[in-house]
Design a protein around this motif. Sequence first.
Motif, PDB file in Angstrom:
ATOM      1  N   GLN A  60     -10.523   3.585   5.786  1.00 15.52           N
ATOM      2  CA  GLN A  60      -9.131   3.132   5.798  1.00 15.52           C
ATOM      3  C   GLN A  60      -8.742   2.452   4.489  1.00 15.52           C
ATOM      4  N   SER A 108       0.822  -1.218   0.000  1.00 14.78           N
ATOM      5  CA  SER A 108       0.000   0.000   0.000  1.00 14.78           C
ATOM      6  C   SER A 108       0.854   1.265   0.000  1.00 14.78           C
ATOM      7  N   ALA A 113      -4.633  -0.418   2.693  1.00 20.96           N
ATOM      8  CA  ALA A 113      -5.019   0.912   2.213  1.00 20.96           C
ATOM      9  C   ALA A 113      -4.592   1.094   0.757  1.00 20.96           C
ATOM     10  N   GLN A 120      -4.238   4.399  -1.802  1.00 19.09           N
ATOM     11  CA  GLN A 120      -3.082   5.281  -1.915  1.00 19.09           C
ATOM     12  C   GLN A 120      -2.278   5.037  -3.188  1.00 19.09           C
ATOM     13  N   ALA A 133      -4.843  10.166  -2.232  1.00 19.40           N
ATOM     14  CA  ALA A 133      -5.508   8.929  -1.814  1.00 19.40           C
ATOM     15  C   ALA A 133      -6.910   8.864  -2.409  1.00 19.40           C
ATOM     16  N   GLY A 182      -7.322   4.887   2.057  1.00 14.33           N
ATOM     17  CA  GLY A 182      -6.054   5.500   2.403  1.00 14.33           C
ATOM     18  C   GLY A 182      -6.204   6.929   2.860  1.00 14.33           C
ATOM     19  N   SER A 183      -5.061   7.548   3.081  1.00 16.33           N
ATOM     20  CA  SER A 183      -5.055   8.934   3.554  1.00 16.33           C
ATOM     21  C   SER A 183      -3.916   9.687   2.894  1.00 16.33           C
TER      22      SER A 183
END
Length: 560
Positions: A429, A383, A405, A408, A437, A432-433
Motif C-alpha cells: 500500500q 498522495s 500511498a 503514486q 505507482a 500505491g496502485s
Amino acid sequence: MALDFVSGFIVSSLLQELVERVRASVADTISLACSWNVKEELKDLEASYINVLSMLHNVDGWDLITSQPHQNWLGDVWRVCYKINDFTQLLRVEILDKIEDASFVTSLWTRWGVCRRQRDLQNELNRVISFATQYRNARHLSLLCQNISLPIWKHIEKCEGLRTILSLHERTLVGEISDRLFLKLQSLRVLHLRGTDITELPETIGTWKHLRFLDVSRTRIEELPSSIVDLHGLQVLKLDHCELLLPLPKGIENLTQLLHLEVDVEVLKSMPPRIGNLINLHTLPAFFVRRKDGYRITELKGMKYLQGSICLAQLQNIEDEAEAREAMLSNKPFLKRVELKWDRKSHDQSLAERILTSLKPHENLEELQVTGYDGAQFPGWLSNAECKLSSIQLLKCHRCRILPALGQLQHLVALHIEGMQRVEYVNHQFSGSGLGAGFPALELLKFKDMTSLTQWEGLQDTQMPRLRDLVIEGCSQLIALPSLNLLTSLVKLEVSRCPALQALPEQGLPFSLKELIIQRSDSLKQCCLPECQGTDWEKIRAVPEVIIDGVQMPTSAQEG
C-alpha cells in the motif's frame, strides 16, 4: 556602481586621510634636521610611515578595481609611499651618522638636494589628493577594509548625497555609528552591514525616509529601534543569524512596502500582530499561530505573493478547519517549501486531520515537511498522483499507523519518515496502485526511529527504479528487509541501530551497491563479519566499500 566606491570612496576617505598624514610627515622633515631631539623624532616619523603602509595593506579588494584611471591612481599612491620610504631612510643615514657635525644642517640640504626632493614629493601628493577629492560627491560606498575607524566615518558624513553603504568584508569592525551619521545621510537607500561588529542602531534611523534596503544579519544586534516602523519605504529587512535578537518591534505591520523579511525561525519565537497587513511580502520565513486576533493563521489570507520557504508553527492553536482554510495556502503559487508544525499534542485527533486537510498547498509546491501531526492518517491530497512534490519529510507524527500511498507521486525524489512510532508494517500500500505507482522518481529513502516497525515487505521489481540511497536507522523491532536485490540503482545502504535485524535479505544485495554501512546492529554485524564466518559474508564481499561499526572490511572488490 559599487565599484565606483572601491576606486572612489576608499580613495577619498581612507587613502586621502593616509596621504594627508604622509604629506604632513614629509613637511616635518624640514624641522626634523634642526631638532635637538633628532633620534626620537625620526623614530616617530618612521613609525608613522609604517602605520600608513600597514593600513594600506589592510584594505582588501584592490583587485576588484578595473577602471584604468583608478588603477593608475593607486599605482601613484604606492609609488609615492615608497619614495617617502627612501626619503626617510636617506635622512636616517645622514642624520644619525653626522649628528655631531656643526655644519650638518646646511650641508645636508646642499649635498643631497633634500629641499628639491621634499618639494617633488609634496607635488606628487597634491596631484594624488586632487584626483581623490572629486569623489566627495560619491553616491555608492563599499567598505572593503576590516576596520572602519572614526575618522573614516567623519569623511562619510560629508557625502550627504550618498545612496549606498555596502560592507563587503565579514567581521568588519565598524564600531559605534553615531546619530550624526544618520542625521546627515538623508538620501541613503541601502545600508548593508552584514557580518560587522555592530550591536545596535540609533533611533535616528527613523529619519531615513528613503531607505529601501537594511541588512544587519550575522551581527550581535539585540533589538531594533522602535523608529524602524517609520521607514515606510523599506522593502528589504534582513535579520538572519542574529542570535541575540529580541522580538520585532510592534508596528512592523505599518511597513506596507516591505517585500522581504528575513529572520531566523529558531531565534524568533513570535511575530508582531497583524502581519497580514504586509500584503506585498514575498519572503516570510515563519508564522507562529496564536489564539488571538492579529496572530491567527487567517493573517496569511491576503499574502498571495509569498515565495520561497515558510514554516507555519504552533498549528495546534488553529480553532477549526474553516480557520485553516481561510489561510488560503492553495492560493500561494510561488511558495516552494512549506513546513507544517504542531508543537504539542492535540486533544482532538479528528480536528487535527480536518485542519491538515484544509491546509492543502498550491500544486506548485515542491517540498513539504509535516512535524508533530496528531492525526491517525494523512489527507488524500498528500498522495494524489497529480501532486508535484519532490521532497517530503514526515516527522514525529506519533498517532499515524499507516503510511500514505506516496509511491503514486511521480515527482518525489527524497522521502524522510521519522518518529512514526505506531507504524508496524510497510507493505504494498505504501507504493500505491495504478499506472506510474511505485516511486518512479525516488532517489533517497530514509526510515528513522520507527520503533514499532517490524517488517517491510511487498517490494516488487518495478518499484523504486531510481533509488540510490537507503537509510534505515533506529528501527529497533525490525526483523526483516524486503528483496533489496530488486533495487537495481541502489548505490548506498546504511543500517544503524537495528538490533533485531538478523540478516540481510536471502536474495542478497543488488550488483549496483557501492557502499554498505552497518552501525550498532549486533546480530546483523555477526552475520557479516568474515572472521566469524558470517552467513551473509558472501552476500557483501563483492561490495567495494563495507564499513561495520566504523571499521572498513577488506572485501574481494578491494583486493581486485
